[in-house]
Design a protein around this motif. Structure first.
Motif, mmCIF file in Angstrom:
data_model
loop_
_atom_site.group_PDB
_atom_site.id
_atom_site.type_symbol
_atom_site.label_atom_id
_atom_site.label_comp_id
_atom_site.label_asym_id
_atom_site.label_seq_id
_atom_site.Cartn_x
_atom_site.Cartn_y
_atom_site.Cartn_z
ATOM 1 N N SER A 213 45.213 37.105 30.411
ATOM 2 C CA SER A 213 43.838 37.613 30.425
ATOM 3 C C SER A 213 42.993 36.836 31.422
ATOM 4 N N TRP A 214 43.184 35.525 31.473
ATOM 5 C CA TRP A 214 42.443 34.703 32.421
ATOM 6 C C TRP A 214 42.864 35.051 33.854
ATOM 7 N N ALA A 215 44.133 35.312 34.069
ATOM 8 C CA ALA A 215 44.601 35.721 35.395
ATOM 9 C C ALA A 215 43.932 37.029 35.810
ATOM 10 N N CYS A 216 43.763 37.946 34.881
ATOM 11 C CA CYS A 216 43.076 39.207 35.189
ATOM 12 C C CYS A 216 41.620 38.967 35.567
ATOM 13 N N VAL A 217 40.964 38.066 34.857
ATOM 14 C CA VAL A 217 39.573 37.726 35.187
ATOM 15 C C VAL A 217 39.499 37.164 36.601
ATOM 16 N N LEU A 218 40.415 36.265 36.930
ATOM 17 C CA LEU A 218 40.421 35.661 38.263
ATOM 18 C C LEU A 218 40.664 36.702 39.342
ATOM 19 N N ILE A 219 41.603 37.595 39.110
ATOM 20 C CA ILE A 219 41.890 38.644 40.091
ATOM 21 C C ILE A 219 40.663 39.508 40.313
ATOM 22 N N LEU A 220 40.020 39.922 39.237
ATOM 23 C CA LEU A 220 38.816 40.741 39.373
ATOM 24 C C LEU A 220 37.726 40.007 40.134
ATOM 25 N N ARG A 221 37.513 38.735 39.816
ATOM 26 C CA ARG A 221 36.493 37.949 40.519
ATOM 27 C C ARG A 221 36.797 37.836 42.007
ATOM 28 N N PHE A 222 38.046 37.501 42.333
ATOM 29 C CA PHE A 222 38.418 37.276 43.727
ATOM 30 C C PHE A 222 38.368 38.559 44.544
ATOM 31 N N LEU A 223 38.550 39.700 43.895
ATOM 32 C CA LEU A 223 38.467 40.968 44.611
ATOM 33 C C LEU A 223 37.033 41.482 44.698
ATOM 34 N N GLY A 224 36.107 40.762 44.084
ATOM 35 C CA GLY A 224 34.701 41.130 44.194
ATOM 36 C C GLY A 224 34.198 42.053 43.097
ATOM 37 N N ASN B 230 33.109 42.763 39.006
ATOM 38 C CA ASN B 230 32.519 42.085 37.869
ATOM 39 C C ASN B 230 33.438 42.293 36.666
ATOM 40 N N PRO B 231 34.061 41.226 36.148
ATOM 41 C CA PRO B 231 34.976 41.388 35.014
ATOM 42 C C PRO B 231 34.325 42.027 33.792
ATOM 43 N N LEU B 232 33.012 41.894 33.652
ATOM 44 C CA LEU B 232 32.333 42.474 32.497
ATOM 45 C C LEU B 232 32.339 44.005 32.525
ATOM 46 N N HIS B 233 32.616 44.589 33.671
ATOM 47 C CA HIS B 233 32.725 46.047 33.732
ATOM 48 C C HIS B 233 34.058 46.532 33.175
ATOM 49 N N TYR B 234 34.992 45.616 32.956
ATOM 50 C CA TYR B 234 36.340 45.986 32.550
ATOM 51 C C TYR B 234 36.769 45.403 31.210
ATOM 52 N N MET B 235 35.955 44.534 30.618
ATOM 53 C CA MET B 235 36.312 43.955 29.322
ATOM 54 C C MET B 235 35.038 43.662 28.535
ATOM 55 N N PRO B 236 35.165 43.555 27.228
ATOM 56 C CA PRO B 236 33.998 43.264 26.395
ATOM 57 C C PRO B 236 33.404 41.882 26.713
ATOM 58 N N ASN C 21 33.384 36.020 27.558
ATOM 59 C CA ASN C 21 32.721 34.762 27.213
ATOM 60 C C ASN C 21 33.722 33.754 26.644
ATOM 61 N N ARG C 22 34.627 34.213 25.779
ATOM 62 C CA ARG C 22 35.650 33.348 25.200
ATOM 63 C C ARG C 22 36.584 32.828 26.289
ATOM 64 N N LEU C 23 36.988 33.690 27.192
ATOM 65 C CA LEU C 23 37.898 33.284 28.265
ATOM 66 C C LEU C 23 37.263 32.255 29.194
ATOM 67 N N THR C 24 35.997 32.447 29.528
ATOM 68 C CA THR C 24 35.339 31.494 30.418
ATOM 69 C C THR C 24 35.113 30.150 29.725
ATOM 70 N N LYS C 25 34.873 30.148 28.426
ATOM 71 C CA LYS C 25 34.708 28.879 27.723
ATOM 72 C C LYS C 25 36.020 28.116 27.610
ATOM 73 N N ASN C 26 37.114 28.830 27.400
ATOM 74 C CA ASN C 26 38.425 28.196 27.233
ATOM 75 C C ASN C 26 39.044 27.763 28.550
ATOM 76 N N ASN C 27 38.601 28.333 29.638
ATOM 77 C CA ASN C 27 39.234 28.017 30.913
ATOM 78 C C ASN C 27 38.205 27.466 31.859
#
Length: 64
Positions: free
Chosen positions: A34-45, A47-53, A58-64
């Motif tokens: 899940s964190w890898a997906c967030v990173l991929i979305l960020r690096f491609l420009g 917004n991860p919030l458009h694709y996940m709750p 918020n949980r993923l960013t706090k844990n990583n």
């Protein structure tokens, strides 16, 4: 209907550089898909919030 896509166009669309691939592969190796997906979305420009709750993001960013 067919679509012609040449190699130059597909390479131009790739926006992730080698420095950005490293944390993605580290996350995948660690099993943090899940964190890898967030990173991929960020690096491609994107917004991860458009694709996940929000709570998941918020949980993923706090844990990583």
């Amino acid at each position: 209907m067919t679509q012609n896509i040449n190699d130059d166009q597909t390479q131009a669309d790739w926006k992730i550089n080698t420095k950005q691939i490293e944390p993605i592969t580290e996350a995948i190796i660690a099993g943090k898909y899940s964190w890898a997906c967030v990173l991929i979305l960020r690096f491609l420009g994107y917004n991860p919030l458009h694709y996940m709750p929000y709570r998941t993001y918020n949980r993923l960013t706090k844990n990583n």
